[in-house]
Write a protein that holds these residues in place. Structure first.
Motif, PDB file in Angstrom:
ATOM      1  N   PRO A 157       0.792  -1.234   0.000  1.00  0.00           N
ATOM      2  CA  PRO A 157       0.000   0.000   0.000  1.00  0.00           C
ATOM      3  C   PRO A 157       0.822   1.280   0.000  1.00  0.00           C
ATOM      4  O   PRO A 157       0.442   2.259  -0.662  1.00  0.00           O
ATOM      5  CB  PRO A 157      -0.824  -0.119   1.295  1.00  0.00           C
ATOM      6  N   GLN A 161       0.492   3.921  -3.041  1.00  0.00           N
ATOM      7  CA  GLN A 161       0.050   5.301  -2.793  1.00  0.00           C
ATOM      8  C   GLN A 161       1.049   6.306  -3.359  1.00  0.00           C
ATOM      9  O   GLN A 161       0.657   7.319  -3.959  1.00  0.00           O
ATOM     10  CB  GLN A 161      -0.137   5.533  -1.297  1.00  0.00           C
ATOM     11  N   ARG A 164       0.788   6.230  -7.278  1.00  0.00           N
ATOM     12  CA  ARG A 164      -0.470   6.770  -7.827  1.00  0.00           C
ATOM     13  C   ARG A 164      -0.533   8.296  -7.762  1.00  0.00           C
ATOM     14  O   ARG A 164      -1.362   8.915  -8.453  1.00  0.00           O
ATOM     15  CB  ARG A 164      -1.665   6.165  -7.097  1.00  0.00           C
ATOM     16  N   SER A 165       0.321   8.914  -6.982  1.00  0.00           N
ATOM     17  CA  SER A 165       0.331  10.377  -6.903  1.00  0.00           C
ATOM     18  C   SER A 165       1.213  11.006  -7.978  1.00  0.00           C
ATOM     19  O   SER A 165       1.325  12.234  -8.046  1.00  0.00           O
ATOM     20  CB  SER A 165       0.824  10.822  -5.520  1.00  0.00           C
TER      21      SER A 165
END
Length: 269
Positions: A157, A161, A164-165
């Motif tokens: 995760p 995260q 994905r930014s």
């Protein structure tokens, strides 16, 4: 040489290297291609190895077991170096790129030294280490966090995260297996999720893989072949495999020399 002796040597070679080619075994054993193929068929039926196009791999290459970085680094080294050199030609100064974990992607890192003003996002500890060693002021390295895999990748995760930014011009991704039906796969569930995030973040996707990855199916699906804009693979990939893949990927670069490559496009298939 008795069949039992030949087959024992084949098993030893597969366990030592992780994968073997028919051509290499014919030279090693001093027998014909047909004899080697019969031996591989017999060993595959016994569950002692996995027969793939042009050779065979150890059983763990098609399972949920992920080999270590050091184990994978020893396999198909010349092919990986040639593939990495060609992958570097896709990268231009000023680009933001992502590089996944893997030994072929790690081989790409030294080639980036000649490309100025780069931003590199990676979940590979080995790639990040190689790039940090370059000590270049015009090179920005973004290392994701996450859980460490046996192949020195950061997944899970936290990594997802972070990825994905971001948005990158190009993703250079290594894979565990390539199959017409299964697509791109890996034995690690968390790595699959992390690599999918990389695919989603990239304008273009380049997959780097040697021919032993063909026909191998790992436990977890990363993405279909249709996401691949460019597949860089060595020339030992069988012709029928090249023809099949050309119907699904944007472009195939069949690498046979550090300075040469034959391009096959989906449009010409």
């Amino acid at each position: 040489m008795l069949a039992a002796v030949r087959q024992a040597r084949i098993i030893d070679e597969v366990r030592r290297t992780g994968g073997v080619r028919v051509a290499d075994l014919t030279e090693l054993l001093g027998v014909s291609d047909m004899t080697v193929r019969r031996d591989l068929d017999a060993l595959d039926r016994k569950g002692l190895l996995t027969k793939v196009h042009g050779g065979a791999t150890a059983l763990d290459t098609a399972s949920a077991i992920e080999p270590s970085f050091e184990t994978k680094r020893a396999r198909e080294r010349p092919e990986k170096q040639a593939i990495a050199a060609h992958a570097a030609k896709l990268i231009r100064p000023g680009m933001a790129i992502a590089i996944s974990a893997g030994t072929t992607t790690w081989a790409l890192a030294p080639h980036l030294a000649a490309i100025g003003n780069l931003t590199v996002v990676t979940n590979s500890l080995k790639v990040a280490e190689a790039l940090y060693d370059a000590s270049r002021p015009d090179l920005t390295v973004v290392l994701t966090g996450g859980l460490r895999t046996p192949s020195d990748g950061l997944v899970g995760p936290v990594a997802v995260q972070a990825i994905r930014s971001l948005h990158v011009d190009l993703l250079v991704m290594g894979v565990h297996g390539i199959d017409i039906r299964a697509g791109l796969t890996t034995p690690n569930l968390l790595e699959a999720e992390t690599n999918r995030a990389m695919v989603d973040s990239a304008k273009r996707v380049a997959v780097v893989a040697d021919h032993t990855k063909w026909g191998v199916v790992g436990l977890s699906h990363i993405a279909p072949l249709s996401v691949v804009d460019t597949l860089l693979i060595d020339e030992n990939l069988p012709d029928e495999a090249t023809e099949a893949l050309a119907k699904h990927v944007g472009e195939i670069v069949a690498v046979h020399d550090p300075e040469k490559a034959h391009r096959v496009s989906a449009e010409s298939s």
